[in-house]
Design a protein around this motif. Structure first.
Motif, PDB file in Angstrom:
ATOM      1  N   LYS A  11     -20.204  12.003  49.074  1.00  0.00           N
ATOM      2  CA  LYS A  11     -19.367  12.341  47.926  1.00  0.00           C
ATOM      3  C   LYS A  11     -18.074  12.983  48.423  1.00  0.00           C
ATOM      4  CE  LYS A  11     -19.490  12.888  43.308  1.00  0.00           C
ATOM      5  NZ  LYS A  11     -18.063  12.536  43.220  1.00  0.00           N
ATOM      6  N   GLY A  12     -16.957  12.551  47.871  1.00  0.00           N
ATOM      7  CA  GLY A  12     -15.676  13.126  48.265  1.00  0.00           C
ATOM      8  C   GLY A  12     -15.403  14.435  47.523  1.00  0.00           C
ATOM      9  N   GLY A  13     -14.576  15.272  48.125  1.00  0.00           N
ATOM     10  CA  GLY A  13     -14.063  16.465  47.447  1.00  0.00           C
ATOM     11  C   GLY A  13     -15.082  17.545  47.134  1.00  0.00           C
ATOM     12  N   VAL A  14     -16.166  17.603  47.915  1.00  0.00           N
ATOM     13  CA  VAL A  14     -17.204  18.616  47.635  1.00  0.00           C
ATOM     14  C   VAL A  14     -17.094  19.849  48.548  1.00  0.00           C
ATOM     15  CG1 VAL A  14     -18.891  17.018  46.638  1.00  0.00           C
ATOM     16  CG2 VAL A  14     -18.838  17.380  49.116  1.00  0.00           C
ATOM     17  N   ALA A  15     -15.965  19.962  49.243  1.00  0.00           N
ATOM     18  CA  ALA A  15     -15.682  21.122  50.114  1.00  0.00           C
ATOM     19  C   ALA A  15     -16.291  21.016  51.512  1.00  0.00           C
ATOM     20  CB  ALA A  15     -16.079  22.445  49.452  1.00  0.00           C
ATOM     21  N   LYS A  16     -16.394  19.802  52.026  1.00  0.00           N
ATOM     22  CA  LYS A  16     -16.841  19.630  53.419  1.00  0.00           C
ATOM     23  C   LYS A  16     -15.846  20.292  54.372  1.00  0.00           C
ATOM     24  CE  LYS A  16     -16.934  15.089  52.926  1.00  0.00           C
ATOM     25  NZ  LYS A  16     -16.877  14.935  51.454  1.00  0.00           N
ATOM     26  N   THR A  17     -14.575  19.913  54.224  1.00  0.00           N
ATOM     27  CA  THR A  17     -13.557  20.434  55.150  1.00  0.00           C
ATOM     28  C   THR A  17     -13.373  21.933  54.954  1.00  0.00           C
ATOM     29  OG1 THR A  17     -12.478  18.277  55.084  1.00  0.00           O
ATOM     30  CG2 THR A  17     -11.163  20.118  55.916  1.00  0.00           C
ATOM     31  N   THR A  18     -13.342  22.368  53.715  1.00  0.00           N
ATOM     32  CA  THR A  18     -13.194  23.807  53.428  1.00  0.00           C
ATOM     33  C   THR A  18     -14.342  24.593  54.055  1.00  0.00           C
ATOM     34  OG1 THR A  18     -12.122  23.229  51.355  1.00  0.00           O
ATOM     35  CG2 THR A  18     -12.972  25.476  51.535  1.00  0.00           C
ATOM     36  N   THR A  19     -15.553  24.055  53.956  1.00  0.00           N
ATOM     37  CA  THR A  19     -16.726  24.735  54.522  1.00  0.00           C
ATOM     38  C   THR A  19     -16.643  24.761  56.040  1.00  0.00           C
ATOM     39  OG1 THR A  19     -18.051  24.184  52.595  1.00  0.00           O
ATOM     40  CG2 THR A  19     -19.256  24.643  54.639  1.00  0.00           C
ATOM     41  N   PRO A 127     -16.316  12.393  57.453  1.00  0.00           N
ATOM     42  CA  PRO A 127     -15.567  11.734  56.370  1.00  0.00           C
ATOM     43  C   PRO A 127     -16.486  11.460  55.181  1.00  0.00           C
ATOM     44  CG  PRO A 127     -16.131  10.151  58.081  1.00  0.00           C
ATOM     45  CD  PRO A 127     -16.617  11.476  58.572  1.00  0.00           C
ATOM     46  N   PRO A 128     -15.903  11.178  54.016  1.00  0.00           N
ATOM     47  CA  PRO A 128     -16.749  10.954  52.825  1.00  0.00           C
ATOM     48  C   PRO A 128     -17.312   9.541  52.747  1.00  0.00           C
ATOM     49  CG  PRO A 128     -14.437  10.962  52.219  1.00  0.00           C
ATOM     50  CD  PRO A 128     -14.481  11.223  53.691  1.00  0.00           C
ATOM     51  N   PHE A 129     -17.856   9.059  53.834  1.00  0.00           N
ATOM     52  CA  PHE A 129     -18.575   7.785  53.801  1.00  0.00           C
ATOM     53  C   PHE A 129     -19.604   7.800  54.924  1.00  0.00           C
ATOM     54  CE2 PHE A 129     -15.801   6.509  57.216  1.00  0.00           C
ATOM     55  CZ  PHE A 129     -14.541   6.947  56.853  1.00  0.00           C
ATOM     56  N   ILE A 212     -21.076  29.166  47.128  1.00  0.00           N
ATOM     57  CA  ILE A 212     -19.625  29.351  47.219  1.00  0.00           C
ATOM     58  C   ILE A 212     -19.017  29.082  45.848  1.00  0.00           C
ATOM     59  CG2 ILE A 212     -17.518  28.748  48.459  1.00  0.00           C
ATOM     60  CD1 ILE A 212     -19.840  29.763  50.324  1.00  0.00           C
ATOM     61  N   GLU A 213     -18.485  30.142  45.262  1.00  0.00           N
ATOM     62  CA  GLU A 213     -17.893  29.993  43.928  1.00  0.00           C
ATOM     63  C   GLU A 213     -16.442  29.507  44.034  1.00  0.00           C
ATOM     64  OE1 GLU A 213     -18.707  33.378  41.243  1.00  0.00           O
ATOM     65  OE2 GLU A 213     -20.107  34.001  42.801  1.00  0.00           O
ATOM     66  N   ILE A 214     -15.930  29.080  42.890  1.00  0.00           N
ATOM     67  CA  ILE A 214     -14.530  28.645  42.853  1.00  0.00           C
ATOM     68  C   ILE A 214     -13.627  29.845  43.152  1.00  0.00           C
ATOM     69  CG2 ILE A 214     -12.690  27.839  41.301  1.00  0.00           C
ATOM     70  CD1 ILE A 214     -14.878  26.133  39.914  1.00  0.00           C
ATOM     71  N   ASP A 215     -12.683  29.633  44.055  1.00  0.00           N
ATOM     72  CA  ASP A 215     -11.756  30.707  44.409  1.00  0.00           C
ATOM     73  C   ASP A 215     -10.447  30.060  44.868  1.00  0.00           C
ATOM     74  OD1 ASP A 215     -10.374  32.858  45.372  1.00  0.00           O
ATOM     75  OD2 ASP A 215     -11.898  33.488  46.834  1.00  0.00           O
ATOM     76  N   THR A 216      -9.381  30.288  44.122  1.00  0.00           N
ATOM     77  CA  THR A 216      -8.113  29.611  44.473  1.00  0.00           C
ATOM     78  C   THR A 216      -7.590  30.039  45.841  1.00  0.00           C
ATOM     79  OG1 THR A 216      -7.093  31.212  43.013  1.00  0.00           O
ATOM     80  CG2 THR A 216      -7.100  28.956  42.241  1.00  0.00           C
ATOM     81  N   LYS A 217      -8.020  31.186  46.318  1.00  0.00           N
ATOM     82  CA  LYS A 217      -7.607  31.616  47.669  1.00  0.00           C
ATOM     83  C   LYS A 217      -8.006  30.564  48.718  1.00  0.00           C
ATOM     84  CE  LYS A 217      -6.089  36.104  47.784  1.00  0.00           C
ATOM     85  NZ  LYS A 217      -5.342  35.939  46.557  1.00  0.00           N
ATOM     86  N   LEU A 218      -9.086  29.843  48.441  1.00  0.00           N
ATOM     87  CA  LEU A 218      -9.519  28.813  49.390  1.00  0.00           C
ATOM     88  C   LEU A 218      -8.541  27.646  49.444  1.00  0.00           C
ATOM     89  CD1 LEU A 218     -13.373  28.546  48.913  1.00  0.00           C
ATOM     90  CD2 LEU A 218     -12.177  29.072  51.033  1.00  0.00           C
ATOM     91  N   ARG A 219      -7.774  27.464  48.401  1.00  0.00           N
ATOM     92  CA  ARG A 219      -6.778  26.384  48.406  1.00  0.00           C
ATOM     93  C   ARG A 219      -5.555  26.796  49.211  1.00  0.00           C
ATOM     94  NH1 ARG A 219      -8.553  25.277  42.734  1.00  0.00           N
ATOM     95  NH2 ARG A 219      -9.811  23.406  42.965  1.00  0.00           N
ATOM     96  N   GLU A 220      -5.340  28.122  49.319  1.00  0.00           N
ATOM     97  CA  GLU A 220      -4.169  28.602  50.065  1.00  0.00           C
ATOM     98  C   GLU A 220      -4.424  28.616  51.576  1.00  0.00           C
ATOM     99  OE1 GLU A 220      -3.429  32.081  46.727  1.00  0.00           O
ATOM    100  OE2 GLU A 220      -3.627  32.640  48.848  1.00  0.00           O
TER     101      GLU A 220
END
Ligand SMILES: Nc1ncnc2c1ncn2[C@@H]1O[C@H](COP(=O)(O)OP(=O)(O)OP(=O)(O)O)[C@@H](O)[C@H]1O
Ligand SMILES: [Mg+2]
Length: 256
Positions: A11-19, A127-129, A212-220
């Motif tokens: 699944k794409g966009g599930v926070a793999k890279t962020t994690t 990658p997401p595949f 891991i909750e939603i936190d906009t700081k993670l986008r920065e």
């Protein structure tokens, strides 16, 4: 002993890279030597971790099939104990090229065998595949972290991941362990809470206690080029990723 961890989900966009990025920071903060491997041709992890861009001359594919020396491909980052093996857009060719090599699923495992002693943790952002790169990562891994949102489509996508785990276990890595990680969680959202309960009932201790909750700081943090633990050390997500790192360290100590 080195622990090799893949962070993967079809699944794409599930926070793999962020994690991956955040855990790298948390492990370094805890005093460990970390190698981060970017296996996604989108090169998001490489972009956030160093000056390197998708035009980086080398990626893991050059190590696997072009015999470029390891030292030539790895990059230092702005954290002393964090090394990056970058991705570039050439990595996209890997899906076509790798399967023509004999025993291609073992290539990454063999490569890491020769270098892992220099690191305590090796984290791989997939990658997401579920292609040749993800297969190589999972065959080489001790642990798969499966970030997932508590959303219907994400939970449904776990079926494919479970099938993939069974396949990897039968094809050369019988000891592959996995843990689900709830990401992008909103505890005020009733669907999130009920799907999280459902996952804990279905997988019991196959789900990390950390959420891991939603936190906009993670986008920065990728824009700032620093893992959240360094970018906003007191933020909620920094605390949650620190807690996750401790949970993994405890798990590793029990299994070693
Ligand atoms: N806990 C969070 N709170 C807020 N935003 C988040 C959180 N985790 C991730 N994000 C954001 O969600 C988006 C997707 O995250 P990320 O790129 O890590 O997912 P991914 O699974 O690696 O995606 P892909 O499948 O494309 O590789 C990014 O913009 C990221 O900054
Ligand atoms: Mg990603």
């Amino acid at each position: 002993m080195t622990w090799i961890i893949s962070i993967a989900n079809e699944k794409g966009g599930v926070a793999k890279t962020t994690t991956t990025f955040s855990l790298c920071g948390a492990f370094v903060e805890a005093g460990y030597r970390v190698l981060a491997i970017d296996l996604d041709p989108q090169a998001n992890l490489s972009l956030s971790m160093s000056e390197s861009t998708p035009n980086d001359p080398y990626s893991v594919i050059d190590l696997l099939i072009n015999q470029v020396p390891f030292e030539k491909v790895i990059r230092s980052t702005n954290l002393p104990n964090l090394t990056l093996l970058p991705a570039n857009n050439q990595l996209g060719l890997a899906e076509r090229i790798l399967p023509s090599y004999p025993e291609y699923k073992m290539l990454l495992r063999n490569l890491l065998e020769a270098h892992k002693a220099d690191y305590d943790f090796i984290l791989m952002d997939c990658p997401p595949f579920l292609g040749a790169l993800t297969t190589n990562a999972l065959i080489a891994s001790d642990l798969l972290i499966l970030p997932t949102q508590a959303e219907y489509y994400s939970v449904f996508a776990l079926r494919n991941m479970m099938a993939m785990i069974r396949q990897i276990r039968s094809e050369g890595n019988p000891k592959l362990r996995y843990r689900l990680l709830l990401t992008l969680f909103d505890k005020r959202n009733r669907i999130h809470c009920s799907l999280a309960d459902h996952l804990r009932t279905t997988f019991s201790n196959g789900v990390f206690e950390s959420v891991i909750e939603i936190d906009t700081k993670l986008r920065e943090s990728p824009i700032a080029g620093q893992p959240i633990i360094y970018h906003a050390p007191k933020s909620r997500s920094a605390l949650q990723y620190r807690f996750l790192a401790q949970e993994i360290i405890q798990y590793v100590e029990e299994k070693n």
